[in-house]
Write a protein that holds these residues in place. Sequence first.
Motif, mmCIF file in Angstrom:
data_model
loop_
_atom_site.group_PDB
_atom_site.id
_atom_site.type_symbol
_atom_site.label_atom_id
_atom_site.label_comp_id
_atom_site.label_asym_id
_atom_site.label_seq_id
_atom_site.Cartn_x
_atom_site.Cartn_y
_atom_site.Cartn_z
ATOM 1 N N MET A 178 0.842 -1.191 0.000
ATOM 2 C CA MET A 178 0.000 0.000 0.000
ATOM 3 C C MET A 178 0.880 1.244 0.000
ATOM 4 N N SER A 179 0.358 2.319 -0.548
ATOM 5 C CA SER A 179 1.081 3.588 -0.588
ATOM 6 C C SER A 179 1.025 4.253 0.782
ATOM 7 N N PRO A 180 1.924 5.211 1.060
ATOM 8 C CA PRO A 180 1.880 5.906 2.354
ATOM 9 C C PRO A 180 0.543 6.582 2.609
ATOM 10 N N GLU A 181 -0.024 7.210 1.582
ATOM 11 C CA GLU A 181 -1.292 7.909 1.784
ATOM 12 C C GLU A 181 -2.437 6.927 2.053
ATOM 13 N N GLN A 182 -2.374 5.746 1.449
ATOM 14 C CA GLN A 182 -3.413 4.751 1.708
ATOM 15 C C GLN A 182 -3.313 4.236 3.140
ATOM 16 N N MET A 183 -2.094 4.029 3.628
ATOM 17 C CA MET A 183 -1.917 3.562 4.994
ATOM 18 C C MET A 183 -2.384 4.593 6.010
ATOM 19 N N VAL A 242 13.169 3.408 -12.526
ATOM 20 C CA VAL A 242 11.711 3.302 -12.660
ATOM 21 C C VAL A 242 11.081 2.950 -11.320
ATOM 22 N N VAL A 243 11.641 1.961 -10.632
ATOM 23 C CA VAL A 243 11.085 1.535 -9.350
ATOM 24 C C VAL A 243 11.193 2.656 -8.326
ATOM 25 N N ARG A 244 12.331 3.343 -8.289
ATOM 26 C CA ARG A 244 12.490 4.445 -7.331
ATOM 27 C C ARG A 244 11.477 5.557 -7.597
ATOM 28 N N ALA A 245 11.227 5.853 -8.855
ATOM 29 C CA ALA A 245 10.265 6.905 -9.191
ATOM 30 C C ALA A 245 8.859 6.505 -8.738
ATOM 31 N N CYS A 246 8.502 5.242 -8.908
ATOM 32 C CA CYS A 246 7.183 4.779 -8.482
ATOM 33 C C CYS A 246 7.013 4.871 -6.966
ATOM 34 N N LEU A 247 8.112 4.673 -6.221
ATOM 35 C CA LEU A 247 8.049 4.600 -4.764
ATOM 36 C C LEU A 247 8.323 5.947 -4.092
ATOM 37 N N HIS A 248 8.206 7.028 -4.822
ATOM 38 C CA HIS A 248 8.403 8.348 -4.221
ATOM 39 C C HIS A 248 7.329 8.586 -3.173
ATOM 40 N N LYS A 249 7.729 9.187 -2.042
ATOM 41 C CA LYS A 249 6.767 9.428 -0.965
ATOM 42 C C LYS A 249 5.690 10.423 -1.378
ATOM 43 N N ASP A 250 6.041 11.356 -2.248
ATOM 44 C CA ASP A 250 5.097 12.387 -2.688
ATOM 45 C C ASP A 250 4.325 11.873 -3.895
ATOM 46 N N PRO A 251 3.012 11.687 -3.790
ATOM 47 C CA PRO A 251 2.244 11.162 -4.935
ATOM 48 C C PRO A 251 2.380 12.023 -6.193
ATOM 49 N N ALA A 252 2.524 13.330 -6.024
ATOM 50 C CA ALA A 252 2.595 14.223 -7.173
ATOM 51 C C ALA A 252 3.879 14.029 -7.977
ATOM 52 N N ARG A 253 4.890 13.405 -7.384
ATOM 53 C CA ARG A 253 6.177 13.242 -8.065
ATOM 54 C C ARG A 253 6.353 11.843 -8.646
ATOM 55 N N ARG A 254 5.329 11.040 -8.551
ATOM 56 C CA ARG A 254 5.396 9.722 -9.174
ATOM 57 C C ARG A 254 4.995 9.828 -10.643
ATOM 58 N N PRO A 255 5.547 8.977 -11.495
ATOM 59 C CA PRO A 255 5.146 9.006 -12.914
ATOM 60 C C PRO A 255 3.727 8.480 -13.077
ATOM 61 N N THR A 256 3.118 8.821 -14.183
ATOM 62 C CA THR A 256 1.802 8.275 -14.513
ATOM 63 C C THR A 256 1.984 6.905 -15.176
ATOM 64 N N PRO A 257 0.941 6.091 -15.203
ATOM 65 C CA PRO A 257 1.064 4.808 -15.915
ATOM 66 C C PRO A 257 1.444 4.984 -17.378
ATOM 67 N N GLY A 258 0.932 6.035 -18.018
ATOM 68 C CA GLY A 258 1.294 6.278 -19.409
ATOM 69 C C GLY A 258 2.773 6.556 -19.574
#
Length: 376
Positions: A178-183, A242-258
């Motif tokens: 789960m993401s930090p915000e979901q937890m 790629v994995v590090r970008a997905c796991l950024h604590k800030d949701p706004a700084r994560r890449p989109t699925p596209g």
Amino acid sequence: MDDLAAGDPSHIGPFRLLGRLGAGGMGRVYLGRSASGRVAAVKLVREEYAHRDQFRARFAREVTAARQVDSEWAARVLDADARAEIPWVATAYVAGPSLQDVVGRDFGPLPEPSLSALGHRLALALADIHSAGLVHRDLKPSHVLLTLWGPCVIDFGITGALSASAGPGVVVGSPGFMSPEQMRGEPVTPAGDVFCLGVVLAYAATGRMAFGRSEGGLASMMLRVAHEEPDLVGVPAQLLPVVRACLHKDPARRPTPGQLAEHLAYGSVGDSWLPREVRLQVARHAEVLRNSGLPAGHRRRQYLPPVPEDVYRPDPPPPPPSMGMPRGHAYPRVAVSRARTGAWRSRRRARRTGALLLGLVLLALVAAWLIVRYVT
């Protein structure tokens, strides 16, 4: 697949149940087959949720949205009934092992080419799910099935119904995925699914959970996810950014699925995207379809078990025109059939006319050649 147990229904909706596929927090999952031969994974939600009006309302909305998901990499929703005594949903059956079983139990981490293909296809699946207005909320290795042509995401759009009816302060999801915000119990957005995708890729590459296991309790896991860096030792160097970008604590700084799909573009996967030994296991799972009852499209209803009165299914469909309808009744299906027959006859006449004209042209050419050859 396990045999049906005592107390299991023999039918759910239009599906005759063939066995148990598994069980989880939402309910039990069965392998079912419709009268037309379509095979489906039928999920019957837990009875305690069936008595929550808020759950039923959200379940109906989520299933309606899930029906709109048209993705090559996500299991299609075939049917559902949110108003049944016990709500249920049926999705296309995917004959393949889960990523959790392949990595955690049978073979260990996947090689780099398989990881790139996995990430690319999962990103495409999330993009399709998000475009339908859904958030998966519970993307984890057990919800990713592996097939010969690529991975397939299952159980999207269902956890949201449970989250809506769980009440404030209750976190619904799988610890460690789960993401930090979901937890923290905050609203879950598509960026939360991207975080889960990063954890899934790290697991597929290393065989470990990026933030450790949850033996220390949910509170300990929440602290690690929110404040500590993930353990990415063993993730291939090419996949690490790629994995590090997905796991950024800030949701706004994560890449989109596209953006992820564009970065991981892998071309045609084909049937060799997995190692040979994994492909053999995937092929063995396909045997379930051949050994799970009557062959597709074959109807022998006299051999089906009787349907109990309390079965969880909607009212039966109306009888066909040949049963109890007045002679000479004009049925819409007949009218459509005649229209199609007329179109087919028109096309046949056109083909015959074309063939006749072509024959006349050939005869004229032959005649001209004979005149030139023997007369002149």
